[in-house]
Design a protein around this motif. Structure first.
Motif, PDB file in Angstrom:
ATOM      1  N   LEU A 259       0.828  -1.206   0.000  1.00 32.72           N
ATOM      2  CA  LEU A 259       0.000   0.000   0.000  1.00 32.72           C
ATOM      3  C   LEU A 259       0.865   1.260   0.000  1.00 32.72           C
ATOM      4  O   LEU A 259       0.622   2.200  -0.765  1.00 32.72           O
ATOM      5  CB  LEU A 259      -0.903   0.018   1.231  1.00 32.72           C
ATOM      6  CG  LEU A 259      -2.210  -0.767   1.199  1.00 32.72           C
ATOM      7  CD1 LEU A 259      -2.875  -0.694   2.564  1.00 32.72           C
ATOM      8  CD2 LEU A 259      -3.148  -0.222   0.125  1.00 32.72           C
ATOM      9  N   GLY A 272      -7.119   0.487   2.101  1.00 33.57           N
ATOM     10  CA  GLY A 272      -6.488  -0.824   2.195  1.00 33.57           C
ATOM     11  C   GLY A 272      -6.571  -1.420   3.583  1.00 33.57           C
ATOM     12  O   GLY A 272      -6.669  -2.654   3.746  1.00 33.57           O
ATOM     13  N   ARG A 275      -9.647  -3.605   4.268  1.00 29.84           N
ATOM     14  CA  ARG A 275      -9.830  -4.815   3.472  1.00 29.84           C
ATOM     15  C   ARG A 275      -8.881  -5.913   3.940  1.00 29.84           C
ATOM     16  O   ARG A 275      -7.775  -5.618   4.418  1.00 29.84           O
ATOM     17  CB  ARG A 275      -9.570  -4.538   1.984  1.00 29.84           C
ATOM     18  CG  ARG A 275     -10.446  -3.484   1.352  1.00 29.84           C
ATOM     19  CD  ARG A 275     -10.289  -3.487  -0.166  1.00 29.84           C
ATOM     20  NE  ARG A 275      -8.895  -3.302  -0.573  1.00 29.84           N
ATOM     21  CZ  ARG A 275      -8.339  -2.118  -0.834  1.00 29.84           C
ATOM     22  NH1 ARG A 275      -9.058  -1.005  -0.742  1.00 29.84           N
ATOM     23  NH2 ARG A 275      -7.076  -2.033  -1.213  1.00 29.84           N
TER      24      ARG A 275
END
Length: 345
Positions: A259, A272, A275
């Motif tokens: 990320l 991110g 998730r």
């Protein structure tokens, strides 16, 4: 907290109280039965005496003594309460978290706190114990899981993934000390080098100027200060492989690194963190993500984030409230329901 089949409802309470008083006392009485059982789970003789605990505080965190004495008095002044609130040599416990330090135009600290919802205190406390505004998610009644002060210093913790245990403090009280008396990352690092801890932790730090560090603190070796911007639940060497595998620590670290490499901005990194594999949902079996925190040193603000819900506070503007978060085991869904009521004393 209510449990309905696969859904778990957890209450988060935001409290604004400059020094320990009736509001904090109410929180203490609510959680003390569970905390006291945990504290003496290995027998009362396994815990240090009050005088030993006080001596440790005087030696390593003397400036915190007036606050400690005030909070013990607010709790009723009992011997067991005083020993617990010192956090000197508490029982061993573990959790799983992910942390990312963002540099650049807007420095920030983003973290997922992963733990059992049955064990989270759920208190968000704004205080001025020593004159400096501190906003923190609380553990062990007044310690800090993550937080920020009015100078823009933000800090959070993650279990370090080692079985080593020793003579030292539970790290939440150390982070309380850091936020009460440090203004910069450099000052915080000095404190972390000199205060013993009873377990291994990875501490993420960033200040208003963007100076940052990840500090590996351990009970059996000196603190290591690194420029790493990502930490999960293992330190270099991956000593406790079973735990790292159980909590997906290596996979989460790789996902956070990816990320930061691909984006680096708050919005994309935060997305991110909401998730899998960074966001975990095994609430019933071990632990899951109970909240994501976004700390912004420039304006000393913080957001607690759940999928579809954001709760923003700051050192300058902290509003009391109660919110109920529903977690669904094995699902990425979590929902927030504001109470619409302020918190009374």
């Amino acid at each position: 907290m209510k449990i309905q089949q696969d859904a778990i409802d957890l209450q988060f309470e935001a409290i604004n109280e400059d020094v320990p008083g009736s509001k904090w006392r109410r929180v203490f009485h609510r959680h003390w039965p569970a905390y006291s059982r945990w504290f003496v789970r290995d027998g009362i003789r396994s815990r240090p005496t009050y005088s030993t605990s006080l001596k440790a505080l005087r030696r390593y965190m003397p400036k915190l003594l007036p606050s400690y004495e005030a909070i013990v008095e607010t709790a009723g002044g009992g011997d067991l309460e005083g020993r617990f609130l010192s956090m000197w040599c508490p029982p061993f416990y573990v959790g799983a978290c992910s942390q990312a330090i963002l540099t650049g135009a807007e420095p920030s600290l983003i973290r997922n706190y992963d733990y059992s919802p049955r064990l989270l205190q759920g208190t968000w406390l704004a205080s001025r114990f020593n004159g400096k505004r501190v906003v923190a998610v609380v553990d062990c009644l007044w310690g800090v899981l993550d937080g920020i002060n009015e100078d823009g210093l933000a800090v959070s913790l993650a279990f370090g993934g080692r079985t080593a245990a020793g003579e030292g403090f539970g790290v939440p009280i150390v982070l309380r000390y850091v936020l009460e008396f440090a203004s910069t990352t450099a000052e915080a690092v000095t404190m972390l080098r000199n205060i013993p801890v009873h377990m291994s932790y990875s501490i993420a730090l960033i200040d208003r100027k963007g100076n940052h560090a990840t500090v590996y603190v351990n009970p059996d070796r000196p603190a290591e200060v690194m420029e790493h911007r990502v930490s999960t639940n293992h330190q270099p060497g991956l000593e406790w492989a079973w735990y790292a595998e159980t909590t997906n620590s290596v996979e989460r670290e790789a996902a956070v690194e990816k990320l930061l490499s691909a984006y680096g901005g708050i919005k994309e990194v935060l997305s991110g963190f909401q998730r899998p594999p960074i966001y975990q949902t095994h609430y019933g079996r071990r632990c899951g993500t109970l909240y994501t925190a976004v700390y912004r040193p420039f304006d000393a603000s913080v957001e607690l984030v759940w999928p579809g819900s954001v709760w923003r506070q700051s050192c300058a503007n902290f509003q009391e409230d109660v919110r109920t978060i529903r977690f669904n085991d094995g699902s990425s869904a979590a929902s927030s329901r504001p109470s619409g009521k302020g918190v009374s004393s």
